[in-house]
Design a protein around this motif. Structure first.
Motif, PDB file in Angstrom:
ATOM      1  N   SER A   1      72.735  41.903  29.690  1.00  0.00           N
ATOM      2  CA  SER A   1      73.854  41.105  29.179  1.00  0.00           C
ATOM      3  C   SER A   1      74.982  42.030  28.725  1.00  0.00           C
ATOM      4  O   SER A   1      74.733  43.161  28.295  1.00  0.00           O
ATOM      5  N   PRO A   2      76.234  41.572  28.786  1.00  0.00           N
ATOM      6  CA  PRO A   2      77.354  42.428  28.383  1.00  0.00           C
ATOM      7  C   PRO A   2      77.514  42.551  26.880  1.00  0.00           C
ATOM      8  O   PRO A   2      78.221  43.433  26.398  1.00  0.00           O
ATOM      9  N   LEU A   3      76.879  41.647  26.128  1.00  0.00           N
ATOM     10  CA  LEU A   3      76.922  41.674  24.670  1.00  0.00           C
ATOM     11  C   LEU A   3      75.509  41.516  24.139  1.00  0.00           C
ATOM     12  O   LEU A   3      74.643  40.961  24.814  1.00  0.00           O
TER      13      LEU A   3
ATOM     14  N   GLY B   1      63.082  47.296  51.054  1.00  0.00           N
ATOM     15  CA  GLY B   1      63.896  47.287  52.260  1.00  0.00           C
ATOM     16  C   GLY B   1      65.292  46.742  52.069  1.00  0.00           C
ATOM     17  O   GLY B   1      66.133  46.858  52.969  1.00  0.00           O
ATOM     18  N   ILE B   2      65.569  46.159  50.894  1.00  0.00           N
ATOM     19  CA  ILE B   2      66.920  45.662  50.593  1.00  0.00           C
ATOM     20  C   ILE B   2      67.751  46.835  50.083  1.00  0.00           C
ATOM     21  O   ILE B   2      67.297  47.620  49.241  1.00  0.00           O
ATOM     22  N   ASP B   3      68.976  46.950  50.566  1.00  0.00           N
ATOM     23  CA  ASP B   3      69.790  48.109  50.187  1.00  0.00           C
ATOM     24  C   ASP B   3      70.159  48.114  48.708  1.00  0.00           C
ATOM     25  O   ASP B   3      70.223  49.178  48.094  1.00  0.00           O
ATOM     26  N   TYR B   4      70.401  46.927  48.135  1.00  0.00           N
ATOM     27  CA  TYR B   4      70.610  46.857  46.680  1.00  0.00           C
ATOM     28  C   TYR B   4      70.214  45.475  46.194  1.00  0.00           C
ATOM     29  O   TYR B   4      70.629  44.460  46.770  1.00  0.00           O
ATOM     30  N   THR B   5      69.409  45.450  45.127  1.00  0.00           N
ATOM     31  CA  THR B   5      68.999  44.193  44.496  1.00  0.00           C
ATOM     32  C   THR B   5      69.588  44.144  43.092  1.00  0.00           C
ATOM     33  O   THR B   5      69.266  44.978  42.240  1.00  0.00           O
ATOM     34  N   ALA B   6      70.457  43.166  42.859  1.00  0.00           N
ATOM     35  CA  ALA B   6      71.132  42.974  41.573  1.00  0.00           C
ATOM     36  C   ALA B   6      70.397  41.890  40.798  1.00  0.00           C
ATOM     37  O   ALA B   6      70.455  40.714  41.172  1.00  0.00           O
ATOM     38  N   LEU B   7      69.721  42.293  39.740  1.00  0.00           N
ATOM     39  CA  LEU B   7      68.892  41.356  38.981  1.00  0.00           C
ATOM     40  C   LEU B   7      69.584  40.869  37.726  1.00  0.00           C
ATOM     41  O   LEU B   7      70.383  41.581  37.106  1.00  0.00           O
ATOM     42  N   GLY B   8      69.248  39.652  37.339  1.00  0.00           N
ATOM     43  CA  GLY B   8      69.640  39.066  36.072  1.00  0.00           C
ATOM     44  C   GLY B   8      68.428  38.464  35.390  1.00  0.00           C
ATOM     45  O   GLY B   8      67.387  38.264  36.004  1.00  0.00           O
ATOM     46  N   HIS B   9      68.549  38.178  34.128  1.00  0.00           N
ATOM     47  CA  HIS B   9      67.591  37.526  33.235  1.00  0.00           C
ATOM     48  C   HIS B   9      67.254  38.417  32.042  1.00  0.00           C
ATOM     49  O   HIS B   9      67.377  37.975  30.901  1.00  0.00           O
ATOM     50  N   LEU B  10      66.800  39.652  32.257  1.00  0.00           N
ATOM     51  CA  LEU B  10      66.533  40.537  31.131  1.00  0.00           C
ATOM     52  C   LEU B  10      67.863  41.028  30.560  1.00  0.00           C
ATOM     53  O   LEU B  10      68.792  41.356  31.298  1.00  0.00           O
ATOM     54  N   HIS B  11      67.944  41.116  29.234  1.00  0.00           N
ATOM     55  CA  HIS B  11      69.209  41.431  28.579  1.00  0.00           C
ATOM     56  C   HIS B  11      69.429  42.915  28.346  1.00  0.00           C
ATOM     57  O   HIS B  11      70.481  43.317  27.850  1.00  0.00           O
TER      58      HIS B  11
ATOM     59  N   MET C   1      81.214  50.283  50.593  1.00  0.00           N
ATOM     60  CA  MET C   1      81.584  49.122  49.776  1.00  0.00           C
ATOM     61  C   MET C   1      81.242  49.399  48.326  1.00  0.00           C
ATOM     62  O   MET C   1      80.141  49.852  48.014  1.00  0.00           O
ATOM     63  N   ARG C   2      82.186  49.107  47.450  1.00  0.00           N
ATOM     64  CA  ARG C   2      81.967  49.329  46.015  1.00  0.00           C
ATOM     65  C   ARG C   2      81.670  47.980  45.340  1.00  0.00           C
ATOM     66  O   ARG C   2      82.440  47.021  45.456  1.00  0.00           O
ATOM     67  N   ILE C   3      80.550  47.934  44.646  1.00  0.00           N
ATOM     68  CA  ILE C   3      80.040  46.691  44.050  1.00  0.00           C
ATOM     69  C   ILE C   3      79.971  46.850  42.537  1.00  0.00           C
ATOM     70  O   ILE C   3      79.505  47.887  42.030  1.00  0.00           O
ATOM     71  N   LEU C   4      80.398  45.827  41.809  1.00  0.00           N
ATOM     72  CA  LEU C   4      80.219  45.779  40.360  1.00  0.00           C
ATOM     73  C   LEU C   4      79.182  44.705  40.053  1.00  0.00           C
ATOM     74  O   LEU C   4      79.388  43.526  40.363  1.00  0.00           O
ATOM     75  N   HIS C   5      78.064  45.119  39.475  1.00  0.00           N
ATOM     76  CA  HIS C   5      76.926  44.237  39.204  1.00  0.00           C
ATOM     77  C   HIS C   5      76.900  43.880  37.724  1.00  0.00           C
ATOM     78  O   HIS C   5      76.776  44.752  36.853  1.00  0.00           O
ATOM     79  N   THR C   6      77.027  42.590  37.447  1.00  0.00           N
ATOM     80  CA  THR C   6      76.979  42.080  36.079  1.00  0.00           C
ATOM     81  C   THR C   6      76.112  40.824  36.061  1.00  0.00           C
ATOM     82  O   THR C   6      75.818  40.240  37.102  1.00  0.00           O
ATOM     83  N   SER C   7      75.692  40.403  34.877  1.00  0.00           N
ATOM     84  CA  SER C   7      74.877  39.188  34.763  1.00  0.00           C
ATOM     85  C   SER C   7      74.828  38.746  33.312  1.00  0.00           C
ATOM     86  O   SER C   7      75.307  39.449  32.411  1.00  0.00           O
ATOM     87  N   ASP C   8      74.244  37.572  33.093  1.00  0.00           N
ATOM     88  CA  ASP C   8      73.895  37.082  31.754  1.00  0.00           C
ATOM     89  C   ASP C   8      75.074  37.101  30.787  1.00  0.00           C
ATOM     90  O   ASP C   8      74.978  37.593  29.664  1.00  0.00           O
ATOM     91  N   TRP C   9      76.176  36.501  31.238  1.00  0.00           N
ATOM     92  CA  TRP C   9      77.333  36.385  30.344  1.00  0.00           C
ATOM     93  C   TRP C   9      77.029  35.448  29.179  1.00  0.00           C
ATOM     94  O   TRP C   9      77.492  35.660  28.077  1.00  0.00           O
ATOM     95  N   HIS C  10      76.315  34.377  29.432  1.00  0.00           N
ATOM     96  CA  HIS C  10      75.950  33.391  28.402  1.00  0.00           C
ATOM     97  C   HIS C  10      77.181  32.873  27.666  1.00  0.00           C
ATOM     98  O   HIS C  10      77.205  32.811  26.426  1.00  0.00           O
ATOM     99  N   LEU C  11      78.191  32.506  28.421  1.00  0.00           N
ATOM    100  CA  LEU C  11      79.416  32.004  27.802  1.00  0.00           C
ATOM    101  C   LEU C  11      79.112  30.765  26.953  1.00  0.00           C
ATOM    102  O   LEU C  11      78.411  29.852  27.393  1.00  0.00           O
ATOM    103  N   GLY C  12      79.654  30.761  25.743  1.00  0.00           N
ATOM    104  CA  GLY C  12      79.410  29.674  24.806  1.00  0.00           C
ATOM    105  C   GLY C  12      78.324  29.968  23.799  1.00  0.00           C
ATOM    106  O   GLY C  12      78.086  29.165  22.892  1.00  0.00           O
ATOM    107  N   ARG C  13      77.668  31.117  23.910  1.00  0.00           N
ATOM    108  CA  ARG C  13      76.594  31.455  22.981  1.00  0.00           C
ATOM    109  C   ARG C  13      77.165  32.024  21.685  1.00  0.00           C
ATOM    110  O   ARG C  13      78.187  32.715  21.681  1.00  0.00           O
ATOM    111  N   SER C  14      76.492  31.742  20.590  1.00  0.00           N
ATOM    112  CA  SER C  14      76.838  32.342  19.307  1.00  0.00           C
ATOM    113  C   SER C  14      75.774  33.373  18.944  1.00  0.00           C
ATOM    114  O   SER C  14      74.703  33.414  19.541  1.00  0.00           O
ATOM    115  N   PHE C  15      76.113  34.197  17.967  1.00  0.00           N
ATOM    116  CA  PHE C  15      75.184  35.222  17.497  1.00  0.00           C
ATOM    117  C   PHE C  15      74.968  34.996  16.005  1.00  0.00           C
ATOM    118  O   PHE C  15      75.819  35.320  15.191  1.00  0.00           O
ATOM    119  N   HIS C  16      73.827  34.376  15.672  1.00  0.00           N
ATOM    120  CA  HIS C  16      73.544  34.029  14.285  1.00  0.00           C
ATOM    121  C   HIS C  16      74.736  33.305  13.662  1.00  0.00           C
ATOM    122  O   HIS C  16      75.230  33.671  12.600  1.00  0.00           O
TER     123      HIS C  16
END
Length: 388
Positions: free
Chosen positions: A234-236, A210-220, A1-16
């Motif tokens: 995060s992606p950005l 013991g978990i085969d894959y752990t996909a974490l979020g929170h740290l950027h 099985m092929r998995i794409l792991h992403t997190s922390d999109w933060h849609l709606g956030r601005s940058f300065h």
């Protein structure tokens, strides 16, 4: 099985104050391209889909369009809520959305109920743990300890109880949104919200053994805590502390015995980030700073005396300066610090304030303007002139 792991999109956030929604949409287009090109079977989103509990309408629309496009792809999707998300809003109609192949998990009461998938090697159980506020789950879960380790510990107990009843050979994937750390220190970012309880926020990697894959979020930032426990980040970039980050997603392959490979897929960069410091005159002329002219820029000026109109001058060369700070080198003129207010006029105090903050005395024109401002606040417009 092929998995794409992403997190922390933060849609709606601005940058300065720069609107990032268009750049977030470009990342999600990239995500869909990766799903198609790499023949991804499962997309996992480990929390913080939105930047705040009540996201802007345009951010909700972008998320809805993205999940609809993913539902139309061959990939299944599993999403968990993060500490920035509203569990109720993100999880609205989750049972109905399940039918489309997009599985959104936001309720602590459902921890231990996996999304069950199948490939040619057999079953895969995906346990998506929403962000678990320790104070909210402590009473309903009967926890004796307070903190993230206790909350996640109980969640993983429920996960393991479920896995123990699955057929032999069932592979496991866990999504979690938390501050997890192992033997190697992880770097935090300024854009991450503190989730500590009682001064403690971290939980050990041992919870996920013991978990085969752990996909974490929170740290950027992306981090590999162990071969099977990773942050995608995060992606950005959402702060200048992330200037050196490489953003993207993990492409993970599960074979019959568990994880077989993990490859990081870089995300598109809308505009590079850079940090420079120095004397204003030097920054405006130095040829070595030419590459930073196209960057989002954080500038720290080291002039002994704070320059006038510094941001305006900088933007003549660097149009994308977003943050300006001052860290003067020692050796500049020593100006008296502001004196106690007793018996002194508002005008004199204001002049001291300007000198202390800027590093130079107010000009005659500025002093006159400050005097007019002080006078305008007095019941008797001549009072301040008499006291001064």
């Amino acid at each position: 099985m092929r998995i794409l792991h992403t997190s922390d999109w933060h849609l709606g956030r601005s940058f300065h104050r720069v609107d990032m929604l268009g750049h977030q949409a470009a990342y999600l287009d990239h995500l869909l391209s990766v799903v198609a090109e790499e023949q991804v079977d499962l997309v996992v989103v480990a929390g913080d889909v939105y930047d705040r509990a009540l996201p802007p309408v345009d951010a909700v629309r972008l998320a809805s369009e993205t999940f609809a496009r993913l539902a139309s792809s061959p990939a299944r999707v599993v999403v968990s809520s993060g500490n920035h998300d509203s569990a109720h809003r993100l999880g609205f109609a989750d049972d109905l959305i399940d039918a489309a192949g997009v599985h959104i998990r936001t309720r602590a009461s459902r921890v231990g109920e996996p999304v069950l998938l199948e490939d040619r090697h057999g079953p895969v159980a995906v346990h998506a743990l929403p962000y678990l506020d320790p104070d909210l789950v402590r009473e309903p879960w009967g926890l004796t300890d307070r903190g993230h380790a206790a909350a996640l510990g109980e969640a993983m107990r429920r996960v393991r109880a479920d896995l123990s009843g699955r057929p032999s050979g069932t592979r496991s994937v866990v999504l979690a949104h938390a501050f997890v750390s192992g033997t190697t220190p992880v770097q935090v970012s300024d854009s991450e919200r503190d989730i500590s309880v009682g001064g403690v926020s971290r939980v050990p990697t041992s919870l996920f053994e013991g978990i085969d894959y752990t996909a974490l979020g929170h740290l950027h930032g992306r981090h590999t805590l162990t071969e099977t426990i990773r942050y995608s980040g995060s992606p950005l970039a959402y702060s200048f502390s992330e200037t050196d980050h490489v953003k993207g997603s993990w492409l993970v392959d599960l074979g019959p015995g568990g994880l077989t490979s993990a490859t990081f897929i870089p995300a598109p960069v809308p505009r590079p980030l850079a940090r420079i410091s120095g004397n204003l005159a030097d920054l405006l002329l130095a040829p070595e700073h030419e590459p930073q002219e196209a960057c989002w820029l954080q500038v720290t000026l080291t002039d002994a005396v704070r320059p006038l109109r510094a941001m305006d001058q900088l933007r003549e060369r660097f149009p994308h300066v977003l943050q300006l700070g001052f860290a003067p080198h020692s050796g500049g003129p020593q100006l008296p610090v502001a004196q106690p207010a007793a018996g002194r006029s508002d005008h004199a105090i204001a002049l001291d304030f300007v000198a202390e903050v800027r590093g130079s005395a107010a000009t005659d024109a500025e002093a006159a303007l400050l005097l007019d401002a002080c006078d305008s606040c007095q019941p008797d417009r001549d009072l301040d002139r008499e006291v001064g």
